[in-house]
Motif scaffolding. Sequence first.
Motif, PDB file in Angstrom:
ATOM      1  N   GLY A  80       0.931  -1.116   0.097  1.00 44.71           N
ATOM      2  CA  GLY A  80      -0.043  -0.054  -0.020  1.00 44.71           C
ATOM      3  C   GLY A  80       0.868   1.291  -0.108  1.00 44.71           C
ATOM      4  N   ASP A  81       2.019   1.175   0.908  1.00 44.70           N
ATOM      5  CA  ASP A  81       2.881   2.339   0.731  1.00 44.70           C
ATOM      6  C   ASP A  81       3.504   2.577  -0.571  1.00 44.70           C
ATOM      7  OD1 ASP A  81       2.377   2.970   3.380  1.00 44.70           O
ATOM      8  OD2 ASP A  81       3.963   1.697   4.125  1.00 44.70           O
ATOM      9  N   LEU A  82       3.895   1.667  -1.361  1.00 41.62           N
ATOM     10  CA  LEU A  82       4.454   1.631  -2.519  1.00 41.62           C
ATOM     11  C   LEU A  82       3.455   2.210  -3.543  1.00 41.62           C
ATOM     12  CD1 LEU A  82       6.450  -1.695  -2.534  1.00 41.62           C
ATOM     13  CD2 LEU A  82       7.442   0.615  -2.359  1.00 41.62           C
ATOM     14  N   MET A  83       2.393   1.809  -3.554  1.00 42.82           N
ATOM     15  CA  MET A  83       1.231   2.259  -4.432  1.00 42.82           C
ATOM     16  C   MET A  83       0.983   3.656  -4.252  1.00 42.82           C
ATOM     17  SD  MET A  83       0.221  -0.364  -6.516  1.00 42.82           S
ATOM     18  CE  MET A  83       1.882  -0.974  -6.080  1.00 42.82           C
ATOM     19  N   GLY A  84       1.096   4.267  -2.811  1.00 41.13           N
ATOM     20  CA  GLY A  84       0.969   5.582  -2.613  1.00 41.13           C
ATOM     21  C   GLY A  84       2.132   6.419  -3.125  1.00 41.13           C
ATOM     22  N   ILE A 107       6.834  -1.271 -18.467  1.00 44.88           N
ATOM     23  CA  ILE A 107       6.945  -2.493 -18.868  1.00 44.88           C
ATOM     24  C   ILE A 107       6.438  -3.403 -17.582  1.00 44.88           C
ATOM     25  CG2 ILE A 107       9.143  -2.204 -20.400  1.00 44.88           C
ATOM     26  CD1 ILE A 107      10.895  -3.289 -18.446  1.00 44.88           C
ATOM     27  N   GLY A 108       5.642  -4.636 -18.018  1.00 43.22           N
ATOM     28  CA  GLY A 108       5.256  -5.253 -16.848  1.00 43.22           C
ATOM     29  C   GLY A 108       3.677  -5.419 -16.977  1.00 43.22           C
ATOM     30  N   ASP A 109       2.879  -5.916 -16.301  1.00 44.74           N
ATOM     31  CA  ASP A 109       1.290  -6.160 -16.206  1.00 44.74           C
ATOM     32  C   ASP A 109       0.774  -5.171 -15.070  1.00 44.74           C
ATOM     33  OD1 ASP A 109      -1.180  -6.846 -16.412  1.00 44.74           O
ATOM     34  OD2 ASP A 109      -0.960  -9.064 -15.614  1.00 44.74           O
ATOM     35  N   TYR A 110       0.864  -3.941 -15.120  1.00 47.07           N
ATOM     36  CA  TYR A 110       0.401  -3.057 -13.992  1.00 47.07           C
ATOM     37  C   TYR A 110      -1.039  -3.029 -13.897  1.00 47.07           C
ATOM     38  CZ  TYR A 110      -0.539   0.402 -17.897  1.00 47.07           C
ATOM     39  OH  TYR A 110      -1.029   1.037 -18.832  1.00 47.07           O
ATOM     40  N   GLY A 111      -1.711  -3.846 -14.766  1.00 49.34           N
ATOM     41  CA  GLY A 111      -3.221  -4.077 -14.625  1.00 49.34           C
ATOM     42  C   GLY A 111      -3.704  -4.485 -13.491  1.00 49.34           C
ATOM     43  N   ARG A 112      -2.796  -5.392 -12.876  1.00 48.50           N
ATOM     44  CA  ARG A 112      -3.199  -5.630 -11.282  1.00 48.50           C
ATOM     45  C   ARG A 112      -3.015  -4.772 -10.328  1.00 48.50           C
ATOM     46  NH1 ARG A 112      -0.047 -10.760  -8.416  1.00 48.50           N
ATOM     47  NH2 ARG A 112      -1.195 -10.983  -6.371  1.00 48.50           N
ATOM     48  N   PHE A 113      -2.736  -3.722 -10.453  1.00 51.67           N
ATOM     49  CA  PHE A 113      -2.590  -2.427  -9.578  1.00 51.67           C
ATOM     50  C   PHE A 113      -4.169  -1.851  -9.403  1.00 51.67           C
ATOM     51  CE2 PHE A 113       1.941  -0.890 -10.505  1.00 51.67           C
ATOM     52  CZ  PHE A 113       2.501  -2.125  -9.833  1.00 51.67           C
ATOM     53  N   VAL A 117      -4.714   3.672  -9.570  1.00 53.50           N
ATOM     54  CA  VAL A 117      -3.220   3.722  -9.984  1.00 53.50           C
ATOM     55  C   VAL A 117      -3.133   3.391 -11.522  1.00 53.50           C
ATOM     56  CG1 VAL A 117      -1.149   2.728  -9.956  1.00 53.50           C
ATOM     57  CG2 VAL A 117      -2.400   3.276  -7.875  1.00 53.50           C
ATOM     58  N   VAL A 118      -3.776   2.438 -11.991  1.00 52.17           N
ATOM     59  CA  VAL A 118      -3.798   2.222 -13.490  1.00 52.17           C
ATOM     60  C   VAL A 118      -4.278   3.274 -14.286  1.00 52.17           C
ATOM     61  CG1 VAL A 118      -4.925   0.609 -15.238  1.00 52.17           C
ATOM     62  CG2 VAL A 118      -4.295  -0.355 -13.160  1.00 52.17           C
ATOM     63  N   ALA A 137      12.002   4.058 -19.192  1.00 52.62           N
ATOM     64  CA  ALA A 137      10.845   2.795 -18.810  1.00 52.62           C
ATOM     65  C   ALA A 137      10.918   2.451 -17.464  1.00 52.62           C
ATOM     66  CB  ALA A 137      11.670   1.697 -19.520  1.00 52.62           C
ATOM     67  N   ILE A 138       9.803   2.046 -16.988  1.00 46.61           N
ATOM     68  CA  ILE A 138       9.303   1.901 -15.485  1.00 46.61           C
ATOM     69  C   ILE A 138       8.936   0.424 -15.528  1.00 46.61           C
ATOM     70  CG2 ILE A 138       8.424   2.665 -13.413  1.00 46.61           C
ATOM     71  CD1 ILE A 138       8.354   5.288 -14.193  1.00 46.61           C
ATOM     72  N   ALA A 139       9.449  -0.279 -14.817  1.00 44.43           N
ATOM     73  CA  ALA A 139       9.051  -1.944 -14.683  1.00 44.43           C
ATOM     74  C   ALA A 139       8.223  -1.979 -13.523  1.00 44.43           C
ATOM     75  CB  ALA A 139      10.259  -2.919 -14.668  1.00 44.43           C
ATOM     76  N   LEU A 140       6.717  -2.286 -13.881  1.00 41.14           N
ATOM     77  CA  LEU A 140       5.929  -2.476 -12.864  1.00 41.14           C
ATOM     78  C   LEU A 140       5.197  -3.561 -12.694  1.00 41.14           C
ATOM     79  CD1 LEU A 140       4.326   0.956 -13.099  1.00 41.14           C
ATOM     80  CD2 LEU A 140       5.792   0.437 -11.251  1.00 41.14           C
TER      81      LEU A 140
END
Length: 238
Positions: A80-84, A107-113, A117-118, A137-140
Amino acid sequence: MSVAQAVQASPFAMPRHVAIIMDGNGRWAKKRLLPRAAGHKAGVEAVRRVTRHARVIGLEALTIYAFSSENWRRPEQEIGDLMGLLRLFIRSDLAELVRENVRLKIIGDYGRFPSDVVALIDDAVRRCAANTGPILAIALNYGAQAELVHAARRLAERLPPEQIDAAAIEGELETRDMPPLDLLIRTSGEHRLSNFLLWQAAYAELLFVDTLWPDFGPADLDQAIAAFGSRNRRFGGL
């Protein structure tokens, strides 16, 4: 002459694409008797310093490992802190990325966020889509093994086995529109790739430094690039 000026003066010494495994936020906080969230917050400040300096020295592409597919194993509060912090970074830094002509790539499957955030990420990518400058490029929620599995499945759906070669696989990777990876840096003294850019790192120079990520800054990036410039890259030749 500064290290940055030196590498700029020698185009053969300057990598086109640098990737960083940003490790050590938790240990940085622990050394200071602070909560892990404070380490992650300090890590975001390091991202700002390093990405800005990468633009100053003319780096063509920078990829940072922000959230791996394995990071879901961390405590819910830390996630949660990282998402914030991701929300805060996008809201506070997006205008600068647009102004500085940065091409933002995820890059990465950020749809799970979380859905908000998405939406923020989608909007940030859209607003940077017309930019023509350096790539950030941010790997998420990224994992290199999953990337390769997905690439193999897509190729298997449309090509016979004998037509699947290295070029075909590279064309399915999430970094296919980026320069080849030249230099991969990991901070904090760890010596592993942690499922990051495994295919792309095949001929990259690897550099492991003891500096914890929140303490990593422009001078450290300059030193890493200078070390890269001193190496003899033979790619299997003499």
